[in-house]
Design a protein around this motif. Structure first.
Motif, PDB file in Angstrom:
ATOM      1  N   PHE A 160       0.841  -1.196   0.000  1.00 35.65           N
ATOM      2  CA  PHE A 160       0.000   0.000   0.000  1.00 35.65           C
ATOM      3  C   PHE A 160       0.879   1.250   0.000  1.00 35.65           C
ATOM      4  O   PHE A 160       2.038   1.221   0.410  1.00 35.65           O
ATOM      5  N   ASN A 161       0.277   2.360  -0.439  1.00 33.04           N
ATOM      6  CA  ASN A 161       0.963   3.651  -0.413  1.00 33.04           C
ATOM      7  C   ASN A 161       0.112   4.662   0.337  1.00 33.04           C
ATOM      8  O   ASN A 161      -1.080   4.834   0.046  1.00 33.04           O
ATOM      9  N   LEU A 162       0.742   5.328   1.301  1.00 36.77           N
ATOM     10  CA  LEU A 162       0.045   6.296   2.163  1.00 36.77           C
ATOM     11  C   LEU A 162       0.405   7.737   1.836  1.00 36.77           C
ATOM     12  O   LEU A 162       0.054   8.641   2.584  1.00 36.77           O
ATOM     13  N   SER A 163       1.081   7.970   0.693  1.00 39.16           N
ATOM     14  CA  SER A 163       1.545   9.325   0.394  1.00 39.16           C
ATOM     15  C   SER A 163       0.393  10.300   0.172  1.00 39.16           C
ATOM     16  O   SER A 163       0.562  11.502   0.339  1.00 39.16           O
ATOM     17  N   LEU A 164      -0.769   9.806  -0.197  1.00 40.10           N
ATOM     18  CA  LEU A 164      -1.932  10.685  -0.387  1.00 40.10           C
ATOM     19  C   LEU A 164      -3.001  10.448   0.669  1.00 40.10           C
ATOM     20  O   LEU A 164      -4.139  10.894   0.499  1.00 40.10           O
ATOM     21  N   ALA A 165      -2.661   9.761   1.748  1.00 33.10           N
ATOM     22  CA  ALA A 165      -3.584   9.636   2.875  1.00 33.10           C
ATOM     23  C   ALA A 165      -3.475  10.877   3.748  1.00 33.10           C
ATOM     24  O   ALA A 165      -2.396  11.451   3.902  1.00 33.10           O
ATOM     25  N   ASP A 166      -4.572  11.312   4.308  1.00 29.86           N
ATOM     26  CA  ASP A 166      -4.586  12.509   5.151  1.00 29.86           C
ATOM     27  C   ASP A 166      -4.185  12.108   6.576  1.00 29.86           C
ATOM     28  O   ASP A 166      -5.017  12.019   7.484  1.00 29.86           O
ATOM     29  N   LEU A 167      -2.891  11.875   6.763  1.00 33.57           N
ATOM     30  CA  LEU A 167      -2.401  11.395   8.049  1.00 33.57           C
ATOM     31  C   LEU A 167      -2.602  12.424   9.159  1.00 33.57           C
ATOM     32  O   LEU A 167      -2.844  12.067  10.309  1.00 33.57           O
ATOM     33  N   GLY A 168      -2.491  13.705   8.803  1.00 37.12           N
ATOM     34  CA  GLY A 168      -2.686  14.756   9.807  1.00 37.12           C
ATOM     35  C   GLY A 168      -4.082  14.715  10.394  1.00 37.12           C
ATOM     36  O   GLY A 168      -4.266  14.819  11.607  1.00 37.12           O
ATOM     37  N   ASN A 215       0.078  -2.542  -7.094  1.00 40.13           N
ATOM     38  CA  ASN A 215       0.317  -3.819  -7.758  1.00 40.13           C
ATOM     39  C   ASN A 215       1.801  -3.911  -8.047  1.00 40.13           C
ATOM     40  O   ASN A 215       2.357  -3.085  -8.773  1.00 40.13           O
ATOM     41  N   THR A 216       2.456  -4.913  -7.461  1.00 35.98           N
ATOM     42  CA  THR A 216       3.908  -5.001  -7.590  1.00 35.98           C
ATOM     43  C   THR A 216       4.355  -5.290  -9.014  1.00 35.98           C
ATOM     44  O   THR A 216       5.539  -5.171  -9.329  1.00 35.98           O
ATOM     45  N   TYR A 217       3.402  -5.637  -9.885  1.00 32.59           N
ATOM     46  CA  TYR A 217       3.762  -5.889 -11.284  1.00 32.59           C
ATOM     47  C   TYR A 217       3.462  -4.675 -12.153  1.00 32.59           C
ATOM     48  O   TYR A 217       4.335  -4.148 -12.845  1.00 32.59           O
ATOM     49  N   SER A 218       2.229  -4.164 -12.095  1.00 25.79           N
ATOM     50  CA  SER A 218       1.873  -3.027 -12.954  1.00 25.79           C
ATOM     51  C   SER A 218       2.470  -1.724 -12.464  1.00 25.79           C
ATOM     52  O   SER A 218       2.669  -0.794 -13.249  1.00 25.79           O
ATOM     53  N   ASP A 219       2.757  -1.611 -11.158  1.00 17.56           N
ATOM     54  CA  ASP A 219       3.338  -0.384 -10.607  1.00 17.56           C
ATOM     55  C   ASP A 219       4.860  -0.445 -10.547  1.00 17.56           C
ATOM     56  O   ASP A 219       5.502   0.373  -9.900  1.00 17.56           O
ATOM     57  N   GLU A 220       5.446  -1.419 -11.212  1.00 13.79           N
ATOM     58  CA  GLU A 220       6.904  -1.553 -11.251  1.00 13.79           C
ATOM     59  C   GLU A 220       7.456  -0.997 -12.560  1.00 13.79           C
ATOM     60  O   GLU A 220       6.883  -1.209 -13.640  1.00 13.79           O
ATOM     61  N   GLN A 221       8.539  -0.257 -12.447  1.00 19.54           N
ATOM     62  CA  GLN A 221       9.227   0.268 -13.621  1.00 19.54           C
ATOM     63  C   GLN A 221      10.713  -0.038 -13.495  1.00 19.54           C
ATOM     64  O   GLN A 221      11.287   0.062 -12.418  1.00 19.54           O
TER      65      GLN A 221
END
Length: 323
Positions: A190-198, A216-222
């Motif tokens: 998961f990615n929390l960079s756009l979660a409103d942690l504050g 997705n470890t396959y489609s989100d891999e470059q």
């Protein structure tokens, strides 16, 4: 507590229910080979140098930097609070498998091998080999050789070989691996960079168009090729940058994630305690490291739920925003 001001023992130092007003540093060449054992209920206000450092039980607080020539070990049966306020470095290994104690590193960790369980790290980890289970690392995890993670929240990671299992959550948009990441069948990234942690930390409603993104470890891999002179290095990047940030789906400046993380990581160096404004209870929501640690562990264990953001977008949406 018995107060100690100067410690000068060649054979070794044993602390139990002590307040050390100064540092535990070698004064003679013989003291370079001195081991330090902390049994329980001890505060060291200065730095610590030891050949080997062992902490058997809490409550322990070391307010200065720590360096060990060999290992730094936390007993598996340790309980209570163990807090290290400044940078910890070891020429060999840092190991803690203690599940019943509250272990907190408030700055960076440097070592050859780092193995941690149920641990909060406000800074980053730098080592040859890193093994983490049920840990929070607000900074990055950087391993020159191997990185193994299970059920962790980390800012980012970069290692030659990466193996993950359980639920792994990233605080920054991208992470990197020299070789293709080894992913166990039950793993979810998961990615929390756009979660409103504050907002989640303060207990207030999350902003619209914010949330957690399942990767997705396959489609989100470059794959990227880096060159250093004539040498070519292949790097695998796992990122949500192209999927979400490029679409400008949310005003990142309004999120207080970086402020929350930064104020926690720099807590021991700041002259005052910062806050995120008024919380759900009508009182100031102060950024206190212990409270931040509890927040992220609740996030890791699912006690705090984050809105789900699928991260998809259309070309037409980008065109409209750029028009």
């Amino acid at each position: 507590m018995k107060e100690l001001k100067v410690i000068s023992l060649e054979n070794g130092v044993i602390l139990s229910e002590n307040l050390v007003k100064g540092s535990i540093l070698p004064r003679t060449s013989a003291e370079l080979e001195r081991d330090v054992l902390i049994q329980n209920d001890t505060i060291v206000e200065g730095a610590v140098y030891a050949r080997k450092l062992e902490i058997q039980n809490g409550d322990v607080e070391i307010r200065g930097a720590v360096f060990t020539k060999l290992e730094f070990h936390i007993s598996n049966n340790a309980k209570g609070n163990i807090i290290l306020r400044k940078t910890v470095a070891t020429s060999d290994s840092l190991v803690s498998y203690a599940r019943d104690c509250r272990l907190m590193f408030m700055a960076d960790i440097n070592g050859k091998t780092v193995k941690l369980c149920n641990t909060f790290v406000a800074g980053s980890i730098f080592a040859d080999e890193v093994i983490l289970e049920d840990c929070i690392v607000l900074g990055g995890v950087f391993a020159t050789a191997k990185l193994n993670m299970k059920d962790c929240i980390v800012g980012t990671f970069n290692a030659k070989q990466v193996s993950v299992s359980g639920d792994i959550k990233l605080l920054l948009p991208s992470a990197f691996s020299g070789e293709e990441m080894q992913v166990m069948s039950e793993t979810r990234l998961f990615n929390l960079s756009l979660a409103d942690l504050g907002a989640l930390y303060a207990g207030t409603p999350e902003m619209e168009s914010t949330g957690i993104i399942e990767m997705n470890t396959y489609s989100d891999e470059q794959e990227s090729q880096l060159f250093e002179g004539d040498e070519k290095v292949l790097v695998h990047c796992y990122s949500v940058v192209g999927k979400v940030l490029a679409a400008d789906l949310v005003n990142v400046d309004k999120l207080r994630n970086h402020f929350l993380i930064g104020a926690t990581a720099l807590g021991s160096q700041l002259l005052k305690t910062y806050d995120l404004g008024v919380g759900a209870n009508g009182e100031l929501c102060e950024i206190i490291p212990e409270k931040v640690a509890d927040f992220f562990f609740n996030l890791l264990h699912g006690k705090i739920q984050v809105r789900v953001l699928d991260g998809s977008f259309s070309i037409q949406e980008i065109a409209q925003r750029l028009a």
